[in-house]
Design an enzyme around this catalytic site. Structure first.
Site, PDB file in Angstrom:
ATOM      1  N   ARG A  28      -8.740   0.497   5.179  1.00 21.70           N
ATOM      2  CA  ARG A  28      -7.838   1.398   4.451  1.00 21.70           C
ATOM      3  C   ARG A  28      -6.586   0.673   3.976  1.00 21.70           C
ATOM      4  NH1 ARG A  28      -5.542   5.279   7.710  1.00 21.70           N
ATOM      5  NH2 ARG A  28      -4.518   5.839   5.763  1.00 21.70           N
ATOM      6  N   ASP A  82       4.673   1.315  11.713  1.00 24.73           N
ATOM      7  CA  ASP A  82       3.397   0.716  11.325  1.00 24.73           C
ATOM      8  C   ASP A  82       3.165  -0.652  11.973  1.00 24.73           C
ATOM      9  OD1 ASP A  82       2.575   2.845   9.839  1.00 24.73           O
ATOM     10  OD2 ASP A  82       2.991   1.951   7.892  1.00 24.73           O
ATOM     11  N   ARG A 140      -4.252  10.917   3.829  1.00 24.04           N
ATOM     12  CA  ARG A 140      -2.992  11.594   4.088  1.00 24.04           C
ATOM     13  C   ARG A 140      -2.117  11.616   2.830  1.00 24.04           C
ATOM     14  NH1 ARG A 140       0.303  15.174   6.693  1.00 24.04           N
ATOM     15  NH2 ARG A 140       2.447  14.554   6.349  1.00 24.04           N
ATOM     16  N   LYS A 178       0.835  -1.210   0.000  1.00 24.30           N
ATOM     17  CA  LYS A 178       0.000   0.000   0.000  1.00 24.30           C
ATOM     18  C   LYS A 178       0.864   1.253   0.000  1.00 24.30           C
ATOM     19  CE  LYS A 178      -1.828   1.886   3.802  1.00 24.30           C
ATOM     20  NZ  LYS A 178      -1.867   3.366   3.808  1.00 24.30           N
ATOM     21  N   ASN A 179       1.939   1.234   0.775  1.00 26.47           N
ATOM     22  CA  ASN A 179       2.778   2.420   0.894  1.00 26.47           C
ATOM     23  C   ASN A 179       3.644   2.658  -0.337  1.00 26.47           C
ATOM     24  OD1 ASN A 179       1.723   2.967   3.414  1.00 26.47           O
ATOM     25  ND2 ASN A 179       3.378   1.960   4.523  1.00 26.47           N
ATOM     26  N   CYS A 230      -5.250   8.918   9.120  1.00 25.17           N
ATOM     27  CA  CYS A 230      -5.341   8.501  10.512  1.00 25.17           C
ATOM     28  C   CYS A 230      -4.815   9.592  11.443  1.00 25.17           C
ATOM     29  CB  CYS A 230      -4.511   7.233  10.740  1.00 25.17           C
ATOM     30  SG  CYS A 230      -5.288   5.726  10.156  1.00 25.17           S
ATOM     31  N   ARG A 275       1.684  15.291  11.496  1.00 24.88           N
ATOM     32  CA  ARG A 275       2.508  14.864  10.370  1.00 24.88           C
ATOM     33  C   ARG A 275       2.576  16.034   9.404  1.00 24.88           C
ATOM     34  NH1 ARG A 275      -0.129   9.269   8.561  1.00 24.88           N
ATOM     35  NH2 ARG A 275      -2.043  10.301   9.233  1.00 24.88           N
ATOM     36  N   PRO A 276       3.309  17.075   9.780  1.00 24.93           N
ATOM     37  CA  PRO A 276       3.319  18.293   8.971  1.00 24.93           C
ATOM     38  C   PRO A 276       3.922  18.041   7.607  1.00 24.93           C
ATOM     39  CG  PRO A 276       5.049  18.346  10.635  1.00 24.93           C
ATOM     40  CD  PRO A 276       4.194  17.159  10.951  1.00 24.93           C
ATOM     41  N   ILE A 277       3.515  18.877   6.643  1.00 29.91           N
ATOM     42  CA  ILE A 277       4.051  18.740   5.299  1.00 29.91           C
ATOM     43  C   ILE A 277       5.127  19.789   5.039  1.00 29.91           C
ATOM     44  CG2 ILE A 277       1.907  17.728   4.447  1.00 29.91           C
ATOM     45  CD1 ILE A 277       1.302  20.405   3.082  1.00 29.91           C
ATOM     46  N   ASP A 278       5.723  20.299   6.123  1.00 31.28           N
ATOM     47  CA  ASP A 278       6.710  21.358   5.948  1.00 31.28           C
ATOM     48  C   ASP A 278       7.924  20.898   5.149  1.00 31.28           C
ATOM     49  OD1 ASP A 278       7.167  19.758   8.257  1.00 31.28           O
ATOM     50  OD2 ASP A 278       8.645  21.188   8.989  1.00 31.28           O
ATOM     51  N   LEU A 279       8.344  19.643   5.304  1.00 28.15           N
ATOM     52  CA  LEU A 279       9.500  19.164   4.550  1.00 28.15           C
ATOM     53  C   LEU A 279       9.163  18.986   3.071  1.00 28.15           C
ATOM     54  CD1 LEU A 279      11.191  16.646   7.012  1.00 28.15           C
ATOM     55  CD2 LEU A 279      11.806  19.014   6.514  1.00 28.15           C
TER      56      LEU A 279
END
Length: 426
Positions: free
Chosen positions: A405, A314, A102, A32-33, A126, A131-135
């Site tokens: 999911r 996970d 996400r 999935k990932n 989830c 889980r910021p998207i700053d990077l």
């Protein structure tokens, strides 16, 4: 392999009668990932893409809905996914789509590389902690994107060019977004401090199969030479190491003998080591592994989540379930996501003796009993199912939308191994 969606049957739940050993073989499909970023990457491919051995989880369906909303054509067929984005005509995603997933953030890089503009509402998924998207944003800015952020969305514009980028921590998602954007940027990009997960290698190999030039995946330094065009291809992602680890852990909890196939055992080294500490016998083989276990597991001791090749976050929740029913005391340290312990109050309903202090949990193993529990996230939901399989008596697990999911027909697969589990509507 069937390609039907798990039933949307109101408010379903699993009814599980514990105490049955598991025996048999289960085939692990594409990760999935890996699938989710590969679907997103298809937005910048000039041709049809076929991803083989893909299960129809709700996450993959939501990602395909995102592609369809942008003008792409997608379908499940022949045991996999067909994607054709040659007709892609839009560059904006609203909250009704991004709020479900996400991984919707993966579309930023490919969409920007293809159209010069990308606008998305902030992603959901989830609730396992910030889980910021700053990077992601930092990497795209380094590639030349002009980025505007509001309270609920981010807009990227500009023509991309190669750059040297240093990530302060090995974010998997940011690594993937940067690789995708750089694959069609002008010039050469050097990405240092990259994540090294097998899913990164899948992305590299997929882009290269489409005519790209990416090298170094699996290490902390990745080099990308941008190309003007990427063509369609057929590609088989690696097997889902998290799904494989889940079934292997189930066997260690319940006893029996379970073989997982379709996965590289080298991707499971940290998990295999922890299972052996818990008293299971693990035999690695080409394309899979066999787990044998008798009686209650031993406490695996210290489990500490780390970036690959360390123990995967996970699988922390399923291993907490194992520790809860084991003989002895274990210590679980979650370094990556602060809300990964949301399943612990549900395990306590089953009699688990667990004390949480910050990002560390002390788990004093004991025999668990059946109880009514509710999944609040994907991997925590899997942990509740595994705990119920090893518990005495009957349990009910609700909140199955989270489990759906990432696990296709979880109930059917476990039942085929001998588990007493069924899915019912409430």
């Amino acid at each position: 392999m069937k390609n039907s969606v798990p039933p949307s049957d109101g408010f379903p739940k699993y009814i599980i009668n514990g105490g049955r050993a598991l025996f048999g073989e289960t085939e692990i499909m594409s990760a999935k990932n890996s699938i989710l970023p590969l679907i997103a990457c298809s937005a910048m491919i000039d041709g049809e893409v076929y991803l083989s051995r893909c299960e129809r989880t709700s996450d993959s369906e939501n990602m395909l809905n995102i592609m369809r909303s942008l003008g792409g054509r997608c379908r499940f067929a022949d045991g996999g996914i067909y994607i054709d984005c040659r007709g892609l005509s839009r560059c904006r995603l609203g909250a009704e789509l991004t709020g479900r997933l996400r991984s919707s953030v993966f579309i930023l890089g490919p969409l920007l590389a293809r159209t010069g503009r990308a606008e998305i509402c902030y992603p959901g998924g989830c609730d396992i902690g910030p889980r910021p998207i700053d990077l992601h944003i930092y990497g795209l800015r380094m590639l030349g994107a002009e980025i505007t952020e509001s309270d609920d969305s981010v807009t990227c514009r500009g023509n991309l060019r190669g750059a040297r980028i240093e990530l302060p921590l090995p974010s998997v998602g940011a690594t993937e977004n940067i690789i995708m954007a750089a694959a069609r940027a002008e010039g050469r990009t050097v990405l240092c401090g990259a994540a090294a997960e097998p899913e990164i290698t899948d992305l590299q190999n997929f882009i290269n199969a489409c005519g790209g030039r990416v090298h170094g995946a699996g290490t902390r330094r990745i080099e990308i030479e941008g190309v003007r065009r990427l063509h369609g291809t057929s590609f088989t992602p690696s097997g889902d190491r998290i799904a494989a680890g889940t079934f292997m852990t189930a066997c260690a909890i319940c006893g029996g003998e379970v073989t997982v196939t379709g996965v590289n055992p080298a991707h499971l080294a940290s998990v295999t080591d922890a299972l052996r500490r818990a008293g299971a016998e693990v035999e690695e083989r080409t394309g899979g592994a066999t787990v044998r276990a008798v009686g209650r597991p031993r406490a695996p001791g210290r489990i500490e989540t780390k970036p690959y090749p360390g123990f995967p976050t996970d699988l922390q929740s399923p291993f907490t379930a194992l520790a809860a029913c084991a003989k002895g005391t274990s210590y679980i340290i979650e370094n990556l996501f602060e809300n990964r312990f949301r399943h612990i109050p549900q395990l306590i309903k089953m009699g688990a003796d667990i004390t949480v202090c910050g990002r560390a949990a002390t788990v004093r193993g004991k025999k668990l009993h059946g109880a009514e529990t509710e999944a609040e996230d994907l991997r925590g939901g899997a942990a509740l199912v595994l705990a119920a399989l090893g518990a005495e008596g009957s349990s009910a697990v609700s909140g199955l939308r989270h489990i759906d999911r990432g696990y296709y027909d979880f109930c059917g697969r476990l039942s085929a191994l001998g588990a007493d589990i069924r899915r019912i509507s409430q």
